[in-house]
Design a protein around this motif. Sequence first.
Motif, PDB file in Angstrom:
ATOM      1  N   ASP A  42       0.780  -1.215   0.000  1.00  0.00           N
ATOM      2  CA  ASP A  42       0.000   0.000   0.000  1.00  0.00           C
ATOM      3  C   ASP A  42       0.816   1.272   0.000  1.00  0.00           C
ATOM      4  OD1 ASP A  42      -0.847   0.188   3.501  1.00  0.00           O
ATOM      5  OD2 ASP A  42       0.969  -0.290   2.463  1.00  0.00           O
ATOM      6  N   GLU A  44       2.931   4.254  -1.425  1.00  0.00           N
ATOM      7  CA  GLU A  44       2.886   4.867  -2.746  1.00  0.00           C
ATOM      8  C   GLU A  44       4.062   4.445  -3.607  1.00  0.00           C
ATOM      9  OE1 GLU A  44       1.731   7.706  -0.177  1.00  0.00           O
ATOM     10  OE2 GLU A  44       0.269   6.170  -0.543  1.00  0.00           O
ATOM     11  N   PHE A 114      -4.445  12.895 -19.846  1.00  0.00           N
ATOM     12  CA  PHE A 114      -3.427  11.957 -19.397  1.00  0.00           C
ATOM     13  C   PHE A 114      -2.118  12.083 -20.193  1.00  0.00           C
ATOM     14  CE2 PHE A 114      -7.207  10.522 -17.472  1.00  0.00           C
ATOM     15  CZ  PHE A 114      -6.858   9.804 -16.352  1.00  0.00           C
ATOM     16  N   GLY A 137      -6.241  13.084 -10.116  1.00  0.00           N
ATOM     17  CA  GLY A 137      -4.958  13.653  -9.715  1.00  0.00           C
ATOM     18  C   GLY A 137      -3.791  13.058 -10.480  1.00  0.00           C
TER      19      GLY A 137
ATOM     20  N   ALA B  36      -3.090   0.300  -4.984  1.00  0.00           N
ATOM     21  CA  ALA B  36      -4.012   1.033  -4.101  1.00  0.00           C
ATOM     22  C   ALA B  36      -3.425   2.365  -3.634  1.00  0.00           C
ATOM     23  CB  ALA B  36      -4.371   0.158  -2.912  1.00  0.00           C
ATOM     24  N   GLY B  37      -2.175   2.359  -3.211  1.00  0.00           N
ATOM     25  CA  GLY B  37      -1.578   3.587  -2.672  1.00  0.00           C
ATOM     26  C   GLY B  37      -1.580   4.715  -3.677  1.00  0.00           C
ATOM     27  N   ASN B  38      -1.109   4.436  -4.863  1.00  0.00           N
ATOM     28  CA  ASN B  38      -1.048   5.478  -5.887  1.00  0.00           C
ATOM     29  C   ASN B  38      -2.431   5.878  -6.381  1.00  0.00           C
ATOM     30  OD1 ASN B  38       1.677   5.912  -5.907  1.00  0.00           O
ATOM     31  ND2 ASN B  38       2.080   4.307  -7.401  1.00  0.00           N
ATOM     32  N   LEU B  41      -3.892   8.693  -4.522  1.00  0.00           N
ATOM     33  CA  LEU B  41      -3.413  10.019  -4.952  1.00  0.00           C
ATOM     34  C   LEU B  41      -4.257  10.529  -6.109  1.00  0.00           C
ATOM     35  CD1 LEU B  41       0.461   9.468  -5.093  1.00  0.00           C
ATOM     36  CD2 LEU B  41      -0.845  10.563  -3.279  1.00  0.00           C
ATOM     37  N   ALA B  42      -4.537   9.657  -7.040  1.00  0.00           N
ATOM     38  CA  ALA B  42      -5.251  10.081  -8.247  1.00  0.00           C
ATOM     39  C   ALA B  42      -6.721  10.336  -7.970  1.00  0.00           C
ATOM     40  CB  ALA B  42      -5.096   9.023  -9.337  1.00  0.00           C
ATOM     41  N   ALA B 106     -15.337   9.374  -9.428  1.00  0.00           N
ATOM     42  CA  ALA B 106     -15.079   9.230 -10.871  1.00  0.00           C
ATOM     43  C   ALA B 106     -13.672   8.655 -11.029  1.00  0.00           C
ATOM     44  CB  ALA B 106     -15.185  10.582 -11.554  1.00  0.00           C
ATOM     45  N   TYR B 108     -12.374   7.554 -14.202  1.00  0.00           N
ATOM     46  CA  TYR B 108     -12.051   7.418 -15.634  1.00  0.00           C
ATOM     47  C   TYR B 108     -10.536   7.496 -15.844  1.00  0.00           C
ATOM     48  CZ  TYR B 108     -12.107   8.602 -20.624  1.00  0.00           C
ATOM     49  OH  TYR B 108     -11.908   8.629 -21.983  1.00  0.00           O
ATOM     50  N   GLU B 109     -10.005   6.550 -16.573  1.00  0.00           N
ATOM     51  CA  GLU B 109      -8.557   6.484 -16.787  1.00  0.00           C
ATOM     52  C   GLU B 109      -8.317   5.878 -18.175  1.00  0.00           C
ATOM     53  OE1 GLU B 109      -5.522   5.278 -13.433  1.00  0.00           O
ATOM     54  OE2 GLU B 109      -5.912   3.583 -14.734  1.00  0.00           O
TER      55      GLU B 109
END
Lengths: 186, 143
Positions: A42, A44, A114, A137, B36-38, B41-42, B106, B108-109
């Motif tokens: 988990d 980052e 993107f 993000g 999951a971690g990243n 962030l997004a 949301a 979307y990627e």
Amino acid sequence: MRFLTPLANLSTGPTGTSARRFGSSAAAGFLAVALVAGCGGDAEEQASPTGAAGETTSPSEPAATDTAPRSSAPEDGEAAPADAGAATQAPADEPEDSSEDAAVEEVVITISDFAFDVPETVAPGTEVTIRNEDRVGHTVTSDEEGLFDTLVAGGTEETFIVPEEPGEYSFYCRPHPNMIDTLVIG
Amino acid sequence: MRSVDYRSPTSKLELLVRALVVLALAVDALIHFRLAGNFSLAVPGGIAGGTLFRLQAGAAILAGIFLAVRGSRGAYALAGLVLLSAFVAVMLYRYVDVPAIGPIPAMYEPIWYFEKSLSAVATGLGAVLAGAGLLLQRGRKPQ
């Protein structure tokens, strides 16, 4: 007896024995995978293929190695501070000539659909605005660990200071590792 | 003439299918934990994207253990459901710009990268194999 069917079946005959063996060894293997994933999954830094935010040495160097970035990189990874001016290009006898209109001009890295849109070159130590036009993000994270790593939430802007050393700095987005580009400082 | 019992309680084919479905669930869990971690962030809003990924990974682990131990119809059905949910989600958010729905953000990627592609392939094939496993189970006669 009906409700025990699967277990009863597994225990009959040679295939039943192998099935039982399979069941227990597969479950054990699955638990091992789960433990490995749970322990290391988990943070980052785990998802970044280049390891830019990890603790170990960066596996990928900046594209240009002629001007190796400073070894005294900032600890927080946010941006290279502009306070190390003495280390670079002798700005000593410049008498702030006419307050440089160009310096006021905003330098922007735009993120849209993107993908990065990066200025051709950026002056050393410039404050750069990152404008994220996507809804999710993104980060602007240097391949070389600790040079810069700025998170920009969807539809917002952030700024960071580029390194003082001229050169080419490849970077990527941590959540979307195939978003890559290069920042040319010079 | 030797007779072959095609309704053997646990055939080698069924064992192979079960192993592959368990493998697909393991890949599903591993990749969702790693990303999951990243993803937090997004997609930080609502139930953060990372939380959804961890829930998916947890469900895959439980379904995998259940299937490995039991190999019953219910276990195959659960495995298929977990794998299908992951596959549908990755394809949906890859191609459709779904807005936030209640607490679900949301996500979307419109891009592919290695982990995402691997997850899509593993969950898609795994779901099909879970369906095959279910059919094999239906052909079995209760003892």
